[in-house]
Design a protein around this motif. Structure first.
Motif, mmCIF file in Angstrom:
data_model
loop_
_atom_site.group_PDB
_atom_site.id
_atom_site.type_symbol
_atom_site.label_atom_id
_atom_site.label_comp_id
_atom_site.label_asym_id
_atom_site.label_seq_id
_atom_site.Cartn_x
_atom_site.Cartn_y
_atom_site.Cartn_z
ATOM 1 N N GLY A 6 0.792 -1.221 0.000
ATOM 2 C CA GLY A 6 0.000 0.000 0.000
ATOM 3 C C GLY A 6 0.818 1.262 0.000
ATOM 4 N N ARG A 7 2.114 1.152 -0.280
ATOM 5 C CA ARG A 7 2.975 2.331 -0.330
ATOM 6 C C ARG A 7 4.300 1.965 -0.974
ATOM 7 N NH1 ARG A 7 6.924 2.170 3.443
ATOM 8 N NH2 ARG A 7 6.793 0.485 4.985
ATOM 9 N N HIS A 8 5.028 2.972 -1.438
ATOM 10 C CA HIS A 8 6.359 2.765 -1.997
ATOM 11 C C HIS A 8 7.403 2.824 -0.888
ATOM 12 C CE1 HIS A 8 5.159 2.840 -6.208
ATOM 13 N NE2 HIS A 8 4.329 3.830 -5.902
ATOM 14 N N LEU A 9 8.542 2.196 -1.117
ATOM 15 C CA LEU A 9 9.630 2.248 -0.144
ATOM 16 C C LEU A 9 10.176 3.667 -0.056
ATOM 17 C CD1 LEU A 9 11.686 -0.982 -0.980
ATOM 18 C CD2 LEU A 9 9.876 -0.706 0.712
ATOM 19 N N GLY A 10 10.408 4.111 1.166
ATOM 20 C CA GLY A 10 11.039 5.401 1.362
ATOM 21 C C GLY A 10 12.541 5.322 1.151
ATOM 22 N N ALA A 11 13.224 6.461 1.231
ATOM 23 C CA ALA A 11 14.664 6.517 0.973
ATOM 24 C C ALA A 11 15.449 5.665 1.965
ATOM 25 C CB ALA A 11 15.139 7.971 1.017
ATOM 26 N N GLU A 12 15.072 5.705 3.238
ATOM 27 C CA GLU A 12 15.812 4.925 4.234
ATOM 28 C C GLU A 12 15.532 3.434 4.073
ATOM 29 O OE1 GLU A 12 15.219 6.513 8.173
ATOM 30 O OE2 GLU A 12 16.788 8.031 7.832
ATOM 31 N N GLU A 13 14.305 3.078 3.680
ATOM 32 C CA GLU A 13 14.003 1.675 3.423
ATOM 33 C C GLU A 13 14.791 1.169 2.216
ATOM 34 O OE1 GLU A 13 9.474 0.808 4.692
ATOM 35 O OE2 GLU A 13 9.754 2.418 3.237
ATOM 36 N N ALA A 14 14.918 2.016 1.195
ATOM 37 C CA ALA A 14 15.699 1.627 0.014
ATOM 38 C C ALA A 14 17.166 1.419 0.389
ATOM 39 C CB ALA A 14 15.573 2.693 -1.073
ATOM 40 N N ALA A 15 17.690 2.264 1.293
ATOM 41 C CA ALA A 15 19.077 2.104 1.740
ATOM 42 C C ALA A 15 19.245 0.800 2.509
ATOM 43 C CB ALA A 15 19.481 3.294 2.607
ATOM 44 N N LEU A 16 18.275 0.480 3.358
ATOM 45 C CA LEU A 16 18.329 -0.773 4.110
ATOM 46 C C LEU A 16 18.267 -1.967 3.164
ATOM 47 C CD1 LEU A 16 18.224 -2.501 6.676
ATOM 48 C CD2 LEU A 16 15.748 -2.054 6.783
ATOM 49 N N LEU A 17 17.366 -1.913 2.194
ATOM 50 C CA LEU A 17 17.234 -3.015 1.233
ATOM 51 C C LEU A 17 18.528 -3.218 0.461
ATOM 52 C CD1 LEU A 17 15.624 -5.142 -0.313
ATOM 53 C CD2 LEU A 17 14.724 -3.295 -1.762
ATOM 54 N N ARG A 18 19.139 -2.146 0.008
ATOM 55 C CA ARG A 18 20.389 -2.262 -0.758
ATOM 56 C C ARG A 18 21.485 -2.896 0.096
ATOM 57 N NH1 ARG A 18 22.862 -3.366 -5.317
ATOM 58 N NH2 ARG A 18 24.612 -2.019 -5.840
ATOM 59 N N ALA A 19 21.583 -2.485 1.353
ATOM 60 C CA ALA A 19 22.613 -3.043 2.240
ATOM 61 C C ALA A 19 22.354 -4.522 2.508
ATOM 62 C CB ALA A 19 22.652 -2.262 3.548
ATOM 63 N N LEU A 20 21.096 -4.876 2.734
ATOM 64 C CA LEU A 20 20.772 -6.277 2.987
ATOM 65 C C LEU A 20 21.055 -7.140 1.758
ATOM 66 C CD1 LEU A 20 17.408 -5.846 4.936
ATOM 67 C CD2 LEU A 20 19.587 -6.648 5.872
ATOM 68 N N GLU A 21 20.754 -6.615 0.583
ATOM 69 C CA GLU A 21 21.000 -7.383 -0.635
ATOM 70 C C GLU A 21 22.496 -7.604 -0.852
ATOM 71 O OE1 GLU A 21 20.134 -7.361 -5.426
ATOM 72 O OE2 GLU A 21 19.331 -5.746 -4.191
ATOM 73 N N LEU A 22 23.298 -6.564 -0.661
ATOM 74 C CA LEU A 22 24.741 -6.725 -0.843
ATOM 75 C C LEU A 22 25.337 -7.586 0.266
ATOM 76 C CD1 LEU A 22 25.785 -3.181 -2.101
ATOM 77 C CD2 LEU A 22 25.659 -5.307 -3.401
ATOM 78 N N GLY A 23 24.776 -7.513 1.460
ATOM 79 C CA GLY A 23 25.239 -8.401 2.522
ATOM 80 C C GLY A 23 25.017 -9.861 2.156
ATOM 81 N N LYS A 24 23.873 -10.145 1.529
ATOM 82 C CA LYS A 24 23.613 -11.512 1.090
ATOM 83 C C LYS A 24 24.542 -11.887 -0.055
ATOM 84 C CE LYS A 24 19.927 -14.741 -0.093
ATOM 85 N NZ LYS A 24 20.380 -15.678 0.943
ATOM 86 N N ALA A 25 24.820 -10.948 -0.941
ATOM 87 C CA ALA A 25 25.735 -11.228 -2.048
ATOM 88 C C ALA A 25 27.141 -11.540 -1.537
ATOM 89 C CB ALA A 25 25.765 -10.056 -3.021
ATOM 90 N N VAL A 26 27.563 -10.889 -0.458
ATOM 91 C CA VAL A 26 28.866 -11.187 0.144
ATOM 92 C C VAL A 26 28.896 -12.639 0.619
ATOM 93 C CG1 VAL A 26 30.349 -10.727 2.143
ATOM 94 C CG2 VAL A 26 29.428 -8.824 0.792
ATOM 95 N N TYR A 27 27.837 -13.062 1.282
ATOM 96 C CA TYR A 27 27.740 -14.467 1.705
ATOM 97 C C TYR A 27 27.822 -15.391 0.498
ATOM 98 C CZ TYR A 27 25.382 -18.826 2.845
ATOM 99 O OH TYR A 27 25.063 -20.148 2.964
ATOM 100 N N GLU A 28 27.121 -15.031 -0.582
ATOM 101 C CA GLU A 28 27.106 -15.871 -1.786
ATOM 102 C C GLU A 28 28.477 -15.977 -2.419
ATOM 103 O OE1 GLU A 28 22.498 -14.623 -2.965
ATOM 104 O OE2 GLU A 28 24.210 -13.733 -3.991
ATOM 105 N N VAL A 29 29.240 -14.886 -2.384
ATOM 106 C CA VAL A 29 30.594 -14.914 -2.950
ATOM 107 C C VAL A 29 31.433 -15.978 -2.251
ATOM 108 C CG1 VAL A 29 32.776 -13.625 -3.027
ATOM 109 C CG2 VAL A 29 30.656 -12.544 -3.833
ATOM 110 N N VAL A 30 31.385 -15.993 -0.939
ATOM 111 C CA VAL A 30 32.164 -16.978 -0.183
ATOM 112 C C VAL A 30 31.657 -18.385 -0.466
ATOM 113 C CG1 VAL A 30 32.797 -17.760 2.127
ATOM 114 C CG2 VAL A 30 32.732 -15.312 1.612
ATOM 115 N N TYR A 31 30.338 -18.552 -0.485
ATOM 116 C CA TYR A 31 29.763 -19.872 -0.732
ATOM 117 C C TYR A 31 30.164 -20.406 -2.101
ATOM 118 C CZ TYR A 31 26.424 -23.641 -1.365
ATOM 119 O OH TYR A 31 25.873 -24.875 -1.614
ATOM 120 N N GLU A 32 30.031 -19.574 -3.129
ATOM 121 C CA GLU A 32 30.358 -20.044 -4.480
ATOM 122 C C GLU A 32 31.848 -20.327 -4.631
ATOM 123 O OE1 GLU A 32 27.991 -21.023 -5.902
ATOM 124 O OE2 GLU A 32 26.272 -19.718 -5.644
#
Length: 443
Positions: free
Chosen positions: A401-427
């Motif tokens: 019912g709403r778009h992500l705000g700027a701080e939510e977008a920053a949190l999402l980007r950090a969480l996504e890259l944090g997961k990508a860091v885990y994936e780098v080690v795993y792969e």
């Protein structure tokens, strides 16, 4: 010399996919409890000791002086076998659930329960499906799927807790729960199995996404992802909407909270440490680490409280099914390797969103590993991932019912890259040819 049952059990357990202690010697196997479920079938909880580690597992043990040929592949000893594969006797599980039966006594008691208001067809026959890493699933006819949690952790499994709570709220995005099995371990009620609706006419989200990617890769040069017959964007949008609905239902069914900015800063520092550790192990990440540091700086700059709640915890395209009417979310147990307290902890729902965004990247790129036309297809992979990520986020905003705000977008980007860091080690450790997939997240 004849081996003892425990010795036979030790050798058999070590070969099972769901055994978590591979690569380490089993020092001792002890049968902690045995409860007869039906003539010829008992439920065992066994303790496996490896050095300082002790893990518990459950086994449905069949006994027969003449083991049928169809069960030789799950034979344990001369007259014992894994009865989860024996459709002649597993119907006893259905009957016990339908009857809300208590079997055994004391701490060894097994409690079979069914959801209020449901009927269970006790005549359905079972078939073990898949090759799961940590569980064994029995499909009964075309109606039920019963997941046995092989490795046991004291406590209520998050999947049982969540799906029963959402079912009571009438959620349209879960498979209907029918019943469960529990016992007590270390004084705590502990989930042994959960039985839900079997989605016999549904399609796996990962398989649907890969079909779309293959269609794009097979199309003529110049044909965009929005022009091929297998365009997935509309489904990604619907999946985003369904995901937001599930998050709203979880927030209504369970307690919620907030994380203050000071704790968010500590999260950013934790992500930096993980990044540094990953670079030490995979130097290829060093050249693009600046992207992650920028994202973590933005995360640390968040000034408002971050809402947290119960979430899925292990969300990707393989955890969702498309029925003829909508998307269904499965496997709410979280990361099986994590402690139960962590899997039940409150977190930002954007963790699930980040997991799905990474899954779109994997769907687009994993077929490029060792592909002779990988270089020429790279642009198409980027296009497919970007289109479906954007569609998923648009659907999520619609459902929320709403778009992500700027701080939510920053949190999402950090969480996504944090997961990508885990994936780098795993792969790097397990599938080096797939390493370019998570590395692309930092470009």
């Amino acid at each position: 010399m004849t081996n003892t049952f425990e010795e036979l059990l030790s050798g058999w357990i070590a070969r099972q996919r769901w055994f978590a202690g591979k690569g380490h010697a089993i020092e001792e196997v002890t049968v902690e409890s045995e409860v007869e479920v039906a003539p010829g079938m008992s439920h065992l909880i066994v303790a496996v000791r490896q050095g300082e580690t002790l893990e518990r597992y459950q086994i449905l043990l069949g006994r027969s002086a003449d083991i049928p040929t169809r069960l030789k592949h799950v034979q344990i000893g001369p007259d014992t076998y894994d009865a989860a594969h024996d459709s002649e006797i597993t119907g006893a599980l259905l009957r016990a659930m339908a009857d809300d039966a208590d079997l055994g006594s004391g701490e060894s008691r097994l409690r079979f329960r069914h959801m209020t208001g449901v009927d269970i067809d006790v005549g359905a026959r079972s078939l073990v499906i898949g090759a799961e890493q940590s569980n064994t699933s029995l499909v009964f006819g075309d109606a039920y799927i019963c997941k046995l949690f092989r490795r046991l952790t004291p406590g209520v499994n998050p999947e049982l807790e969540i799906v029963t709570a959402l079912a009571r709220r009438g959620s349209a995005h879960i498979a209907t729960p029918y019943g469960w099995i529990e016992t007590d371990l270390d004084g705590e009620p502990t989930t042994l199995a959960i039985m839900q609706e079997y989605l016999s006419v549904a399609n796996d989200g990962w398989a649907l996404a890969l079909t779309s990617v293959r269609d794009l890769y097979a199309s003529l040069p110049g044909v965009g992802a929005d022009q091929v017959g297998g365009d997935f964007a509309a489904e990604a949008y619907r999946l985003g909407t369904a995901t937001a609905h599930v998050h709203r239902e979880l927030a209504a069914a369970f307690p919620t909270g907030v994380v203050e900015p000071s704790d968010v800063k500590r999260m950013a520092e934790m992500l930096r440490r993980r990044l540094d550790n990953a670079i030490a192990e995979v130097p290829a990440l060093d050249g693009c680490a600046g992207v992650a540091h920028d994202a973590y700086n933005d995360l640390a700059g968040i000034t408002g409280p971050v809402p947290v709640q119960r979430i899925h915890g292990d969300y990707h395209l393989g955890q969702v099914m498309r029925t003829p009417t909508d998307w269904i979310v499965l496997d709410f147990e979280g990361e099986p390797g994590q402690p139960l307290t962590e899997r039940r902890a409150l977190s930002s729902p954007l963790r699930d969103v980040a997991g799905m965004l990474r899954s779109f990247d994997y769907a687009a790129r994993h077929m490029l590993a060792d592909h002779p036309d990988a270089v020429s297809l790279e642009g198409r992979a980027q296009e497919w991932a970007a289109r479906n990520r954007a569609s998923f986020l648009a659907g999520y905003s619609e459902g929320a019912g709403r778009h992500l705000g700027a701080e939510e977008a920053a949190l999402l980007r950090a969480l996504e890259l944090g997961k990508a860091v885990y994936e780098v080690v795993y792969e790097a450790r397990n599938r080096p040819t797939w390493l370019p997939i998570p590395l692309a997240a930092f470009s």
